[in-house]
Design an enzyme around this catalytic site. Structure first.
Site, PDB file in Angstrom:
ATOM      1  N   ASP A   1       0.830  -1.205   0.000  1.00 42.65           N
ATOM      2  CA  ASP A   1       0.000   0.000   0.000  1.00 42.65           C
ATOM      3  C   ASP A   1       0.864   1.255   0.000  1.00 42.65           C
ATOM      4  OD1 ASP A   1      -2.288   1.516   0.055  1.00 42.65           O
ATOM      5  OD2 ASP A   1      -2.759   1.120   2.162  1.00 42.65           O
TER       6      ASP A   1
ATOM      7  N   ASN B   1     -10.309  -2.522  -6.979  1.00 41.85           N
ATOM      8  CA  ASN B   1      -9.413  -1.608  -7.715  1.00 41.85           C
ATOM      9  C   ASN B   1      -9.930  -1.238  -9.110  1.00 41.85           C
ATOM     10  OD1 ASN B   1      -6.324  -2.926  -6.292  1.00 41.85           O
ATOM     11  ND2 ASN B   1      -7.510  -1.160  -5.667  1.00 41.85           N
TER      12      ASN B   1
HETATM   13  C1  FPP Z   1      -1.321   0.187  -3.586  1.00 40.60           C
HETATM   14  O1  FPP Z   1      -0.963   1.536  -3.579  1.00 40.60           O
HETATM   15  C2  FPP Z   1      -0.818  -0.496  -4.742  1.00 40.60           C
HETATM   16  C3  FPP Z   1      -1.567  -1.144  -5.677  1.00 40.60           C
HETATM   17  C4  FPP Z   1      -3.029  -1.217  -5.618  1.00 40.60           C
HETATM   18  C5  FPP Z   1      -0.920  -1.785  -6.826  1.00 40.60           C
HETATM   19  C6  FPP Z   1       0.272  -2.583  -6.475  1.00 40.60           C
HETATM   20  C7  FPP Z   1       0.912  -3.051  -7.697  1.00 40.60           C
HETATM   21  C8  FPP Z   1       2.235  -3.021  -7.965  1.00 40.60           C
HETATM   22  C9  FPP Z   1       3.279  -2.554  -7.030  1.00 40.60           C
HETATM   23  C10 FPP Z   1       2.698  -3.569  -9.222  1.00 40.60           C
HETATM   24  C11 FPP Z   1       2.763  -5.026  -8.989  1.00 40.60           C
HETATM   25  C12 FPP Z   1       3.535  -5.698  -9.977  1.00 40.60           C
HETATM   26  C13 FPP Z   1       3.838  -7.007  -9.869  1.00 40.60           C
HETATM   27  C14 FPP Z   1       4.683  -7.602 -10.887  1.00 40.60           C
HETATM   28  C15 FPP Z   1       3.339  -7.854  -8.758  1.00 40.60           C
HETATM   29  P1  FPP Z   1      -2.108   2.618  -3.742  1.00 40.60           P
HETATM   30  O2  FPP Z   1      -2.220   2.952  -5.176  1.00 40.60           O
HETATM   31  O3  FPP Z   1      -3.369   2.117  -3.116  1.00 40.60           O
HETATM   32  O4  FPP Z   1      -1.506   3.792  -2.936  1.00 40.60           O
HETATM   33  P2  FPP Z   1      -2.292   4.953  -2.177  1.00 40.60           P
HETATM   34  O5  FPP Z   1      -3.056   4.299  -1.061  1.00 40.60           O
HETATM   35  O6  FPP Z   1      -1.177   5.803  -1.666  1.00 40.60           O
HETATM   36  O7  FPP Z   1      -3.147   5.649  -3.173  1.00 40.60           O
END
Ligand code: FPP
Length: 231
Positions: A16, A64
């Site tokens: 996160d 998402n």
């Molecule tokens: C959460 O941060 C992250 C995600 C929902 C996506 C995670 C995906 C990756 C890191 C890429 C994965 C790739 C592989 C190959 C497994 P957020 O966007 O919810 O952050 P925020 O809460 O600060 O908005």
């Protein structure tokens, strides 16, 4: 660093904070996800070094899809690229790759890339890296119940009847669940599988969670006394 006496068999991570990481730098959210892929790489490497048998990562929840189309498509493109690019490294490190979730909603192209990498790494015997995609805990339990119905399983239904139909059926339940970015929620993740999991909340955002931060989480885990409801 203190000796890591108790290494968990299965570590699962709610990654996160990519968006906030990018925002703090005046960058586009996708840049945060890109930096997040670097953390995925570092944590996988660390799991291999520490001989952690299963590392699962919550990469895309069923909720998402509600994000802006540009971000959702950017995330799929990033995952496609990572899956293609990392195959060699996975094989070199003896990492078996798995993807679990409702994959039918992903593009044909991504489904094929996933199937191909899963197939090519299926004989690897080191760490199993599991990417949870289009996954949610309630969805998982619901699909297990649906399967029980379709298989006309006679009651009374046992816990084993359900756990053997979850997408994680052949994987031990997580010993340690890590969530980054200071949020302290389960967010509809592995609801059934985390019944006795130890939780660890890291204050850093996911792109800043690398080997030293992972090591700290393992140290915290090693100090805990797991009683499973007993004394
Ligand atoms: C959460 O941060 C992250 C995600 C929902 C996506 C995670 C995906 C990756 C890191 C890429 C994965 C790739 C592989 C190959 C497994 P957020 O966007 O919810 O952050 P925020 O809460 O600060 O908005």
């Amino acid at each position: 660093m203190e000796q890591l006496s108790k290494i968990p068999t299965h570590v699962t991570i709610i990654m996160d904070g990519n968006g906030r990481w990018a925002k703090m730098r005046g960058m586009d959210r996708l840049e945060g996800h890109k930096a997040g892929v670097e953390s995925v790489r570092a944590c996988t490497e660390f799991a291999v070094e520490k001989n952690i048998k299963y590392l699962s990562l919550f990469a895309f929840s069923t909720e998402n899809w509600g994000r802006p189309t540009e971000e959702v498509e950017g995330l799929w493109a990033l995952m496609f690229k990572a899956i293609e690019m990392e195959l060699k490294t996975l094989l070199k490190n003896n990492v078996r790759f798995l993807v679990l979730g409702n994959l039918s909603m992903l593009s044909e192209k991504l489904q094929q890339a996933i199937a191909s990498t899963v197939e090519k790494t299926k004989e690897c015997t080191g760490t199993t890296l599991i990417v949870m995609l289009n996954y949610s805990g309630k969805w998982d339990i619901t699909q297990a119940a649906q399967r029980l119905l379709e298989e006309r399983v006679q009651g009374p239904i046992t816990e084993e009847d359900i756990s053997s139909r979850l997408v994680t059926a052949n994987i031990p339940e997580p010993d340690l669940m890590i969530r980054t970015s200071g949020e302290m929620r389960i967010s509809n993740y592995m609801l059934w599988q985390t019944a006795y999991t130890e939780f660890y909340f890291a204050d850093v955002l996911w792109p800043d969670f690398r080997k030293p931060e992972f090591a700290e989480a393992l140290e915290s885990f090693a100090k805990r006394d797991r009683r499973y409801g007993k004394v």
